[in-house]
Design an enzyme around this catalytic site. Structure first.
Site, PDB file in Angstrom:
ATOM      1  N   TYR A 292      36.021  44.983  -5.490  1.00 18.99           N
ATOM      2  CA  TYR A 292      36.151  44.029  -4.390  1.00 18.99           C
ATOM      3  C   TYR A 292      37.409  44.329  -3.576  1.00 18.99           C
ATOM      4  O   TYR A 292      37.335  44.518  -2.353  1.00 18.99           O
ATOM      5  CB  TYR A 292      36.208  42.621  -4.974  1.00 18.99           C
ATOM      6  CG  TYR A 292      36.320  41.510  -3.954  1.00 18.99           C
ATOM      7  CD1 TYR A 292      35.259  41.200  -3.101  1.00 18.99           C
ATOM      8  CD2 TYR A 292      37.484  40.752  -3.860  1.00 18.99           C
ATOM      9  CE1 TYR A 292      35.358  40.158  -2.187  1.00 18.99           C
ATOM     10  CE2 TYR A 292      37.588  39.705  -2.953  1.00 18.99           C
ATOM     11  CZ  TYR A 292      36.513  39.411  -2.114  1.00 18.99           C
ATOM     12  OH  TYR A 292      36.623  38.380  -1.209  1.00 18.99           O
TER      13      TYR A 292
ATOM     14  N   GLN B  33      38.710  55.240  17.249  1.00 19.02           N
ATOM     15  CA  GLN B  33      37.867  56.371  17.632  1.00 19.02           C
ATOM     16  C   GLN B  33      36.768  55.985  18.629  1.00 19.02           C
ATOM     17  O   GLN B  33      36.449  56.758  19.522  1.00 19.02           O
ATOM     18  CB  GLN B  33      37.225  56.947  16.363  1.00 19.02           C
ATOM     19  CG  GLN B  33      36.596  58.315  16.571  1.00 19.02           C
ATOM     20  CD  GLN B  33      36.071  58.861  15.254  1.00 19.02           C
ATOM     21  OE1 GLN B  33      36.700  58.711  14.205  1.00 19.02           O
ATOM     22  NE2 GLN B  33      34.912  59.485  15.306  1.00 19.02           N
TER      23      GLN B  33
ATOM     24  N   LYS C 240      29.083  49.051  -2.389  1.00 17.43           N
ATOM     25  CA  LYS C 240      28.152  49.464  -1.326  1.00 17.43           C
ATOM     26  C   LYS C 240      28.135  48.448  -0.186  1.00 17.43           C
ATOM     27  O   LYS C 240      28.118  48.800   0.988  1.00 17.43           O
ATOM     28  CB  LYS C 240      26.732  49.619  -1.891  1.00 17.43           C
ATOM     29  CG  LYS C 240      26.531  50.890  -2.669  1.00 17.43           C
ATOM     30  CD  LYS C 240      25.065  51.024  -3.063  1.00 17.43           C
ATOM     31  CE  LYS C 240      24.830  52.316  -3.815  1.00 17.43           C
ATOM     32  NZ  LYS C 240      23.432  52.430  -4.261  1.00 17.43           N
ATOM     33  N   THR C 241      28.117  47.159  -0.552  1.00 17.36           N
ATOM     34  CA  THR C 241      28.075  46.114   0.486  1.00 17.36           C
ATOM     35  C   THR C 241      29.314  46.198   1.367  1.00 17.36           C
ATOM     36  O   THR C 241      29.227  46.126   2.595  1.00 17.36           O
ATOM     37  CB  THR C 241      27.967  44.726  -0.180  1.00 17.36           C
ATOM     38  OG1 THR C 241      26.732  44.673  -0.877  1.00 17.36           O
ATOM     39  CG2 THR C 241      28.023  43.604   0.835  1.00 17.36           C
TER      40      THR C 241
ATOM     41  N   THR D 189      39.672  29.553  -0.643  1.00 11.06           N
ATOM     42  CA  THR D 189      39.086  28.488   0.166  1.00 11.06           C
ATOM     43  C   THR D 189      38.155  27.673  -0.722  1.00 11.06           C
ATOM     44  O   THR D 189      37.530  28.221  -1.627  1.00 11.06           O
ATOM     45  CB  THR D 189      38.284  29.112   1.328  1.00 11.06           C
ATOM     46  OG1 THR D 189      39.145  30.019   2.018  1.00 11.06           O
ATOM     47  CG2 THR D 189      37.771  28.069   2.296  1.00 11.06           C
TER      48      THR D 189
END
Ligand SMILES: NC(=O)c1ccc[n+]([C@@H]2O[C@H](COP(=O)([O-])OP(=O)(O)OC[C@H]3O[C@@H](n4cnc5c(N)ncnc54)[C@H](O)[C@@H]3O)[C@@H](O)[C@H]2O)c1
EC number: 4.1.1.35
Length: 404
Positions: free
Chosen positions: A215, A232, A161-162, A245
């Protein structure tokens, strides 16, 4: 004659009364003055103390450049209280911009940005990007998403969702206010790569139903959304494919190899290697990444760009190096291979070099020493606070409903 005597007597009495009255007043005034002086004497040191206290509460901020109205940008960083986001916040604040951090504190912490709280150029909003946001900004760095496997696997639906609804919301905001959006994508879009090193034109090798899919596929569709909005709706987008990282402010329960090894070495525990340890990784230091993100945002490159350090090492080499830098006597323990664990991961950064003039500059050992220093302090901090977080197990549904 009698009348004269009466008048003289009345005059005498009146002058005596008046004289007494004046005397009493002056005695009273003297008394009041003395009391006031006494109060002043007692209050003066208190006033001094309050002044000192006020001075000690005045927040001292890191130095910030002054930018004219024309050059100063209003910048939104989603996920700005996280590891990368907080370092990006520092850079943009110190460069003199106005920064709004939006975070739901799933993996981020107020501590990461607390040194800016109260600064006139800084704002922190507790908000979930899955909900729409209405603010006025010029640039959006869209970083909100759990990033490490234990965190994104903890609640895969929320991770999806995120990365999907959250990204749509931020693209919608960018469209509404005419802002440029940079998506923090990931090298995970390449999955377990069949080409080596990975350049931006490689389409990837992702298992769409594996444990990492929430993910990997979430980020892949987030990229797709960026280009749909660009084509668009004319939204200006930048896509950074970030490789591993590390650095200060990483999570203690990040679960990835650098933090795992450092914490294990610092605590005298065995360094756990999954599989043979011959699989490779390449790690960049966080300040290199932040410089790359800012360079990309302000460039005219709208296609995806890899940001990572191409210096490749085997996991076993990392284990040995970290053990030596910590000065730890920990042994190395081999465990069975993790599912869908990529065998090789190394960025091809020719595009970033050529088009952004960017490449990593922080040597691995220098970065590792800073990270070790940070984790050492964190362990002390948590020991003092009697709280050592453990990685959360993945959520498995057992008939219990939960709002995602
Ligand atoms: N660190 C890396 O090695 C790495 C590698 C590739 C990509 N990235 C990407 O960079 C970004 C930052 O990663 P990080 O390492 O700083 O991770 P992080 O977990 O430290 O930061 C992510 C931040 O996003 C916040 N967040 C999560 N879901 C949110 C939501 N729904 N609404 C608002 N805020 C939310 C978290 O609370 C956290 O502060 C992520 O998008 C990640 O996918 C990081």
């Amino acid at each position: 004659m009698k009348l004269l005597v009466v008048i003289a007597f009345v005059a005498y009495v009146a002058s005596a009364v008046w004289g007494n009255f004046v005397n009493i007043r002056s005695i009273q005034e003297n008394g009041e003055q003395k009391i006031e002086n006494k109060i002043e004497e007692a209050v003066a040191p208190l006033r001094e103390k309050i002044r000192d206290l006020e001075k000690s509460f005045i927040q001292k901020y890191p130095p910030v450049k002054f930018l004219s109205e024309k050059d100063r940008k209003r910048i939104l960083i989603t996920g700005g209280a996280g590891f990368v986001g907080s370092h990006l916040t520092d850079k943009l604040m110190m460069d003199g911009h106005e920064v709004t951090v939006v975070d739901n504190f799933f993996t981020g912490r107020k501590r990461n940005v607390e040194h800016w709280i109260g600064h006139e150029n800084f704002e922190l909003i507790n908000h979930d990007v899955v909900e729409p946001l209405y603010i006025e900004v010029d640039q959006i760095y869209h970083l909100a998403s759990p990033a490490s496997p234990p965190n994104y696997m903890y609640n895969p639906i929320k991770t999806l969702k995120t990365n999907t609804i959250g990204t749509l919301n931020m693209l919608g905001l960018a469209k509404r206010v005419g802002a440029r959006l940079l998506l923090a994508s990931t090298s995970e879009v390449y999955g377990d790569p069949e080409v080596h090193p990975q350049s931006e034109d490689y389409w990837g090798h992702v298992n769409p139903i594996g444990p990492r899919a929430c993910y990997d596929e979430g980020k892949r569709v987030a990229e797709t959304m960026c280009y749909a909005y660009m084509k668009q709706e004319g939204v200006e987008v930048r896509v950074a494919r970030i490789f591993n990282t590390f650095g200060p402010r990483m999570h203690m329960n990040d679960g990835r190899v650098v933090s795992n090894f450092i914490l294990q070495a610092l605590q005298g525990e065995p360094l756990t290697v999954y599989g043979s340890g011959s699989q490779t990784r390449a790690f960049q230091y966080v300040s290199d990444l932040v410089n790359g993100l800012v360079a990309l945002m302000n460039s005219n490159v709208s296609s995806p760009v890899n940001l990572g350090n191409p210096e490749e090492h085997t996991i076993l080499e990392f284990a040995q190096l970290i053990k030596n830098l910590v000065g730890s006597g920990s042994e190395i323990q081999f465990l069975s291979e993790a599912q869908d664990d990529p065998q090789r991961r190394k960025p091809d950064i020719q595009k970033a070099k050529l088009m952004l003039g960017w490449e990593p500059v922080v040597p691995l050992e220098e970065g590792l020493n800073k990270a070790i220093h940070y984790f050492r302090k964190e362990l002390e901090y948590q020991a003092n606070n009697q709280y050592i977080p453990k990685p959360k197990p993945a959520r498995i549904k057992k008939g219990r409903t939960r709002h995602n």
